[in-house]
Design a protein around this motif. Structure first.
Motif, PDB file in Angstrom:
ATOM      1  N   SER A 114       0.819  -1.221   0.000  1.00  0.00           N
ATOM      2  CA  SER A 114       0.000   0.000   0.000  1.00  0.00           C
ATOM      3  C   SER A 114       0.848   1.264   0.000  1.00  0.00           C
ATOM      4  N   THR A 115       2.093   1.167   0.493  1.00  0.00           N
ATOM      5  CA  THR A 115       2.949   2.348   0.490  1.00  0.00           C
ATOM      6  C   THR A 115       3.292   2.794  -0.928  1.00  0.00           C
ATOM      7  N   LYS A 116       3.217   1.876  -1.901  1.00  0.00           N
ATOM      8  CA  LYS A 116       3.472   2.242  -3.287  1.00  0.00           C
ATOM      9  C   LYS A 116       2.317   3.045  -3.882  1.00  0.00           C
ATOM     10  N   MET A 117       1.168   3.044  -3.203  1.00  0.00           N
ATOM     11  CA  MET A 117       0.014   3.793  -3.699  1.00  0.00           C
ATOM     12  C   MET A 117       0.056   5.258  -3.276  1.00  0.00           C
ATOM     13  N   LEU A 118       0.965   5.592  -2.375  1.00  0.00           N
ATOM     14  CA  LEU A 118       1.084   6.971  -1.909  1.00  0.00           C
ATOM     15  C   LEU A 118       1.850   7.794  -2.935  1.00  0.00           C
ATOM     16  N   PRO A 119       1.299   8.908  -3.397  1.00  0.00           N
ATOM     17  CA  PRO A 119       2.038   9.763  -4.332  1.00  0.00           C
ATOM     18  C   PRO A 119       3.327  10.262  -3.692  1.00  0.00           C
ATOM     19  N   PRO A 120       4.453  10.167  -4.385  1.00  0.00           N
ATOM     20  CA  PRO A 120       5.731  10.610  -3.799  1.00  0.00           C
ATOM     21  C   PRO A 120       5.714  12.050  -3.322  1.00  0.00           C
ATOM     22  N   VAL A 121       4.953  12.908  -4.026  1.00  0.00           N
ATOM     23  CA  VAL A 121       4.925  14.318  -3.641  1.00  0.00           C
ATOM     24  C   VAL A 121       4.328  14.501  -2.246  1.00  0.00           C
ATOM     25  N   GLY A 122       3.562  13.508  -1.779  1.00  0.00           N
ATOM     26  CA  GLY A 122       2.951  13.606  -0.459  1.00  0.00           C
ATOM     27  C   GLY A 122       3.948  13.567   0.680  1.00  0.00           C
ATOM     28  N   LEU A 124       7.346  14.434   0.027  1.00  0.00           N
ATOM     29  CA  LEU A 124       8.540  15.147  -0.431  1.00  0.00           C
ATOM     30  C   LEU A 124       9.034  16.154   0.595  1.00  0.00           C
ATOM     31  N   VAL A 125       8.124  16.967   1.128  1.00  0.00           N
ATOM     32  CA  VAL A 125       8.529  18.028   2.052  1.00  0.00           C
ATOM     33  C   VAL A 125       9.198  17.475   3.312  1.00  0.00           C
ATOM     34  N   PRO A 126       8.591  16.507   4.027  1.00  0.00           N
ATOM     35  CA  PRO A 126       9.281  15.998   5.222  1.00  0.00           C
ATOM     36  C   PRO A 126      10.620  15.348   4.914  1.00  0.00           C
ATOM     37  N   ILE A 127      10.692  14.578   3.828  1.00  0.00           N
ATOM     38  CA  ILE A 127      11.963  13.935   3.486  1.00  0.00           C
ATOM     39  C   ILE A 127      13.006  14.990   3.111  1.00  0.00           C
ATOM     40  N   TYR A 128      12.591  16.002   2.388  1.00  0.00           N
ATOM     41  CA  TYR A 128      13.516  17.072   2.010  1.00  0.00           C
ATOM     42  C   TYR A 128      14.056  17.782   3.255  1.00  0.00           C
ATOM     43  N   LEU A 129      13.175  18.077   4.208  1.00  0.00           N
ATOM     44  CA  LEU A 129      13.613  18.769   5.422  1.00  0.00           C
ATOM     45  C   LEU A 129      14.525  17.892   6.272  1.00  0.00           C
ATOM     46  N   ILE A 130      14.209  16.595   6.346  1.00  0.00           N
ATOM     47  CA  ILE A 130      15.061  15.672   7.107  1.00  0.00           C
ATOM     48  C   ILE A 130      16.450  15.593   6.474  1.00  0.00           C
ATOM     49  N   PHE A 131      16.480  15.436   5.164  1.00  0.00           N
ATOM     50  CA  PHE A 131      17.762  15.347   4.473  1.00  0.00           C
ATOM     51  C   PHE A 131      18.553  16.643   4.595  1.00  0.00           C
ATOM     52  N   ARG A 132      17.864  17.779   4.583  1.00  0.00           N
ATOM     53  CA  ARG A 132      18.551  19.054   4.733  1.00  0.00           C
ATOM     54  C   ARG A 132      19.192  19.169   6.106  1.00  0.00           C
ATOM     55  N   ASP A 133      18.473  18.727   7.128  1.00  0.00           N
ATOM     56  CA  ASP A 133      18.966  18.868   8.496  1.00  0.00           C
ATOM     57  C   ASP A 133      20.127  17.920   8.805  1.00  0.00           C
ATOM     58  N   ILE A 134      20.144  16.745   8.173  1.00  0.00           N
ATOM     59  CA  ILE A 134      21.218  15.779   8.466  1.00  0.00           C
ATOM     60  C   ILE A 134      22.301  15.775   7.388  1.00  0.00           C
ATOM     61  N   GLY A 135      22.192  16.681   6.429  1.00  0.00           N
ATOM     62  CA  GLY A 135      23.241  16.840   5.433  1.00  0.00           C
ATOM     63  C   GLY A 135      23.281  15.799   4.339  1.00  0.00           C
ATOM     64  N   LEU A 136      22.132  15.276   3.950  1.00  0.00           N
ATOM     65  CA  LEU A 136      22.084  14.256   2.905  1.00  0.00           C
ATOM     66  C   LEU A 136      21.578  14.780   1.566  1.00  0.00           C
ATOM     67  N   LEU A 137      21.275  16.070   1.486  1.00  0.00           N
ATOM     68  CA  LEU A 137      20.845  16.626   0.203  1.00  0.00           C
ATOM     69  C   LEU A 137      22.002  16.612  -0.795  1.00  0.00           C
ATOM     70  N   ASP A 138      21.684  16.233  -2.020  1.00  0.00           N
ATOM     71  CA  ASP A 138      22.664  16.186  -3.102  1.00  0.00           C
ATOM     72  C   ASP A 138      23.849  15.286  -2.756  1.00  0.00           C
ATOM     73  N   THR A 139      23.540  14.146  -2.148  1.00  0.00           N
ATOM     74  CA  THR A 139      24.568  13.156  -1.847  1.00  0.00           C
ATOM     75  C   THR A 139      24.129  11.799  -2.388  1.00  0.00           C
ATOM     76  N   ARG A 140      25.108  10.994  -2.754  1.00  0.00           N
ATOM     77  CA  ARG A 140      24.794   9.650  -3.249  1.00  0.00           C
ATOM     78  C   ARG A 140      24.185   8.789  -2.155  1.00  0.00           C
ATOM     79  N   LEU A 141      24.692   8.929  -0.933  1.00  0.00           N
ATOM     80  CA  LEU A 141      24.167   8.137   0.171  1.00  0.00           C
ATOM     81  C   LEU A 141      22.691   8.413   0.395  1.00  0.00           C
TER      82      LEU A 141
END
Length: 276
Positions: A114-122, A124-141
């Motif tokens: 069922s998680t595949k039925m969730l639109p990714p944009v739903g 996006l914001v929390p994942i983007y903020l988490i990655f920004r705070d832990i320094g994972l934006l624009d990283t391969r990891l």
């Protein structure tokens, strides 16, 4: 007794199969042909199919403007990294669900699907903020983690289906011979499910290679794969159909070659357990 298939039915089925195959492949063929045209010929009406002046100018321009090999290596690392990490998680998970099912195993499988039925944009914001705070934006990891998570339900479902086709008696015999849980998974279960694991690996590589939403939103330059490489040639100002086609051809060529040489293994794995 199997019903005999007439010659006419074989001819019709073969012709129908070729028509469907050509219809599916034609957009790819048209993209490849357009990549060898000039910009004026690419937008000409009516379009020319083969009778045009062939040129490699678009490929030279694309390589000069963008570092193709950097984006290519990013795609390879992201695809293989997310696939290997996904398999390391999915094989033990699928084993436990197939051979040691709990009362809620089916519910867990349905929840993962069922998680595949969730639109990714739903998300996006929390994942983007988490990655920004832990320094994972624009990283391969960071992208490897995201690609692993979004494809993990499919990997587990496919492996679960393959593992269910393996006789439990073989695993029980291994236990009686003194095999530990690790030995059972590594030396008994995994070799027997090689076709299923191989097809799952190939499918996950293709899905990760073609993933565009997350790679375009979580990367800028350092970890940008070939999907970002293609997107850089889509511009509202000017016509760049030929150069966009060249960039697209350079991006899809590796995965087309991989799919061509591994098609037998992929089909074998996808139909594993379907016919008894």
């Amino acid at each position: 007794m199997a019903r005999a298939v007439t010659t006419n039915r074989k001819v019709v089925a073969t012709a129908f199969g070729w028509i469907i195959a050509i219809a599916i492949f034609f957009p790819i063929l048209w993209t490849i042909l357009t990549s060898f045209k000039t910009e004026s010929e690419a937008i000409a009406s009516p379009p020319s199919f083969l009778m045009f002046e062939w040129t490699l100018e678009n490929y030279v321009t694309v390589q000069a403007r963008s570092d193709y090999f950097l984006h290519f290596m990013n795609s390879v690392i992201l695809s293989l990294g997310s696939t290997v990490l996904g398999l390391l998680i999915a094989i033990p998970a699928a084993w436990s669900m197939a051979f040691v099912p709990a009362r809620r195993t089916k519910d867990v499988l349905m929840w993962m699907l069922s998680t595949k039925m969730l639109p990714p944009v739903g998300v996006l914001v929390p994942i983007y903020l988490i990655f920004r705070d832990i320094g994972l934006l624009d990283t391969r990891l960071g992208l490897v983690i995201v690609l692993t998570l979004i494809n993990l339900p499919i990997i587990i479902w496919m492996l679960f289906t393959y593992f269910r086709e393996i006789p439990v008696d073989i695993l029980e015999a291994a236990r009686m011979d003194g095999a530990t849980l690790r030995d059972e998974i590594v030396y008994v279960l995994t070799p027997m499910a090689i076709p299923g694991i191989a097809s799952t690996l190939l499918l996950n590589v293709i899905l990760a290679w073609n993933e565009a939403f997350w790679t375009l939103n979580l990367t800028a330059a350092k970890a940008a794969p070939l999907t970002a490489f293609i997107a850089s040639y889509s511009s509202p100002e000017g016509l760049f159909y030929a150069k966009l086609s060249a960039a697209s051809t350079m991006a899809i060529a590796p995965i087309l070659i991989l799919g061509w040489f591994s098609q037998k293994q992929l089909v074998r794995g996808l139909t594993f357990g379907a016919v008894k």
